[in-house]
Design a protein around this motif. Sequence first.
Motif, mmCIF file in Angstrom:
data_model
loop_
_atom_site.group_PDB
_atom_site.id
_atom_site.type_symbol
_atom_site.label_atom_id
_atom_site.label_comp_id
_atom_site.label_asym_id
_atom_site.label_seq_id
_atom_site.Cartn_x
_atom_site.Cartn_y
_atom_site.Cartn_z
ATOM 1 N N ARG A 108 42.735 74.011 -17.130
ATOM 2 C CA ARG A 108 42.544 73.298 -15.869
ATOM 3 C C ARG A 108 42.418 74.348 -14.759
ATOM 4 O O ARG A 108 43.349 75.114 -14.518
ATOM 5 N N TYR A 109 41.245 74.370 -14.131
ATOM 6 C CA TYR A 109 41.009 75.385 -13.106
ATOM 7 C C TYR A 109 41.674 75.060 -11.776
ATOM 8 O O TYR A 109 42.155 75.930 -11.079
ATOM 9 N N TYR A 110 41.646 73.777 -11.384
ATOM 10 C CA TYR A 110 42.161 73.400 -10.056
ATOM 11 C C TYR A 110 43.166 72.279 -10.166
ATOM 12 O O TYR A 110 42.773 71.178 -10.504
ATOM 13 N N ILE B 152 46.719 72.736 -20.210
ATOM 14 C CA ILE B 152 47.151 71.447 -20.748
ATOM 15 C C ILE B 152 47.347 71.600 -22.259
ATOM 16 O O ILE B 152 46.459 72.117 -22.948
ATOM 17 N N THR C 250 50.063 64.707 -24.167
ATOM 18 C CA THR C 250 49.703 65.921 -23.421
ATOM 19 C C THR C 250 50.826 66.298 -22.464
ATOM 20 O O THR C 250 51.568 65.445 -21.983
ATOM 21 N N SER D 293 51.463 69.452 -19.223
ATOM 22 C CA SER D 293 50.761 70.527 -18.523
ATOM 23 C C SER D 293 51.716 71.632 -18.105
ATOM 24 O O SER D 293 52.868 71.389 -17.747
ATOM 25 N N ASP E 237 51.889 74.145 -15.280
ATOM 26 C CA ASP E 237 51.296 74.462 -13.979
ATOM 27 C C ASP E 237 51.500 75.942 -13.654
ATOM 28 O O ASP E 237 52.614 76.460 -13.791
ATOM 29 N N LYS F 62 34.298 63.021 -10.631
ATOM 30 C CA LYS F 62 34.886 64.358 -10.699
ATOM 31 C C LYS F 62 33.833 65.463 -10.650
ATOM 32 O O LYS F 62 33.942 66.413 -9.876
ATOM 33 N N PRO G 149 40.141 61.685 -13.407
ATOM 34 C CA PRO G 149 38.999 62.485 -13.848
ATOM 35 C C PRO G 149 38.015 61.780 -14.793
ATOM 36 O O PRO G 149 37.008 62.363 -15.167
ATOM 37 N N TRP H 95 50.730 68.839 -4.943
ATOM 38 C CA TRP H 95 50.455 68.729 -6.386
ATOM 39 C C TRP H 95 51.726 68.605 -7.224
ATOM 40 O O TRP H 95 51.834 67.743 -8.088
ATOM 41 N N TYR I 145 45.211 72.505 -3.309
ATOM 42 C CA TYR I 145 45.577 72.106 -4.674
ATOM 43 C C TYR I 145 46.919 72.671 -5.135
ATOM 44 O O TYR I 145 47.633 72.058 -5.905
ATOM 45 N N TYR J 93 34.472 68.474 -7.812
ATOM 46 C CA TYR J 93 35.564 69.235 -8.439
ATOM 47 C C TYR J 93 35.302 70.739 -8.443
ATOM 48 O O TYR J 93 36.226 71.538 -8.326
#
Length: 415
Positions: free
Chosen positions: A9-11, A16, A27, A29, A31, A102, A145, A271, A313, A397
């Motif tokens: 996940r770029y942004y 994930i 799932t 994540s 961060d 997205k 998304p 976020w 973000y 996105y």
Amino acid sequence: MKLKRFLLRYYPPGIILEYEQGGNLKTKSIDLLDLKVETDVDAVVDEIARKEPLITASKTEQVRKLVQRLQEKLAQKDDHHFYLFKVLRAHILPLTNVAFNKSGSSFITGSYDRTCKVWDTASGEELHTLEGHRNVVYAIAFNNPYGDKIATGSFDKTCKLWSSETGKCYHTFRGHSAEIVCLSFNPQSSVVATGSMDTTAKLWDVQTGQELVSLSGHSAEIISLSFNSTGTQLITGSFDHTVSVWDINSGKRIHSLIGHKAEISSAQFNWDCSLIATGSMDKTCKIWDPPSGRCIGTLRGHDDEVLDVAFDYTGQMLLTASADGTARCYNAVSHNLISKFEGHEGEISKITFNPQGTSVLTASSDKTARLWDPENGRCKQILEGHTDEIFSCAFNYEGNTIITGSKDNTCRIWR
């Protein structure tokens, strides 16, 4: 627990993990909000391996490569100059809102003509007209998304759920006793939240179309709502000068954020849900601590109403836009002013970061949208051409396409 695969996940930066537990695919994540180009990759990987049981010794090399890819993305220079790509005369009657899916491959427009239209960004072609509302279509959203569904909220007191692929209406959510003016999908796309002039917000089941719960407690209309990034909480901002924090599972109010002296214009989680920011007609933005509901900072300095607030973000920078024609960027943690954006000749109703956090986009009643450098407040570019007030602007996105919506009844795509 068995790790199946990694997703990048770029942004904002993160990894994930898709894993199997008891026969179910789940799932979680990781961060990496503080990741910088100069961050020591080994230290990051060691920390992840220490905290995350799914990352075994055999997986650390893969994780290292993913972290390096995130760093490469962060290192990319942002010197994108936007050019006008398309002008779309979307509706005969005024526009109310615009929103991207997205990727930015399609977008939607709401209008006083009682429809929502779905557009192909690249060709400018109209894909679908979503017809059925009996009054103004005011609030619109994709279930990003995923992007396979669209929700429309109307002055006819209903919200409708549509297929973005076929234009078919799945459900009509009935229950509000006044206009619906804001809505949002939860991040899992299983629930739609609607906010209304009837002072309530309602949660609806995307699958069945049933009302799950009605959130009552405000004494005036709700004009802003947003989910936290895990979908466990919802915040509602109201003309009663307060913001409520709700628990989604129980439908109970966790906190009432009291302190503003006038109507709320915008309320947002950052976020990682460590902060809530609220903008108000009292010319201030307040920062709140979600666990306690305490106000931990008041950002003053605007000479007129604060019309919009937005986090980057990573949740470390905070933007305010005001009717005084200026906008500001603050450090969300220290509350120090980083920069001021001065140059618009009319109120700024909308403000947003690009996904990378390297550019700020503002929309103004002076008929222009502008791009700014958050570090120093320099205006990088003026997007000119609209012949009336711009009330909506958004990035896709990747941050390489912009949409602006204006009272001149056109949408402009910039890329």
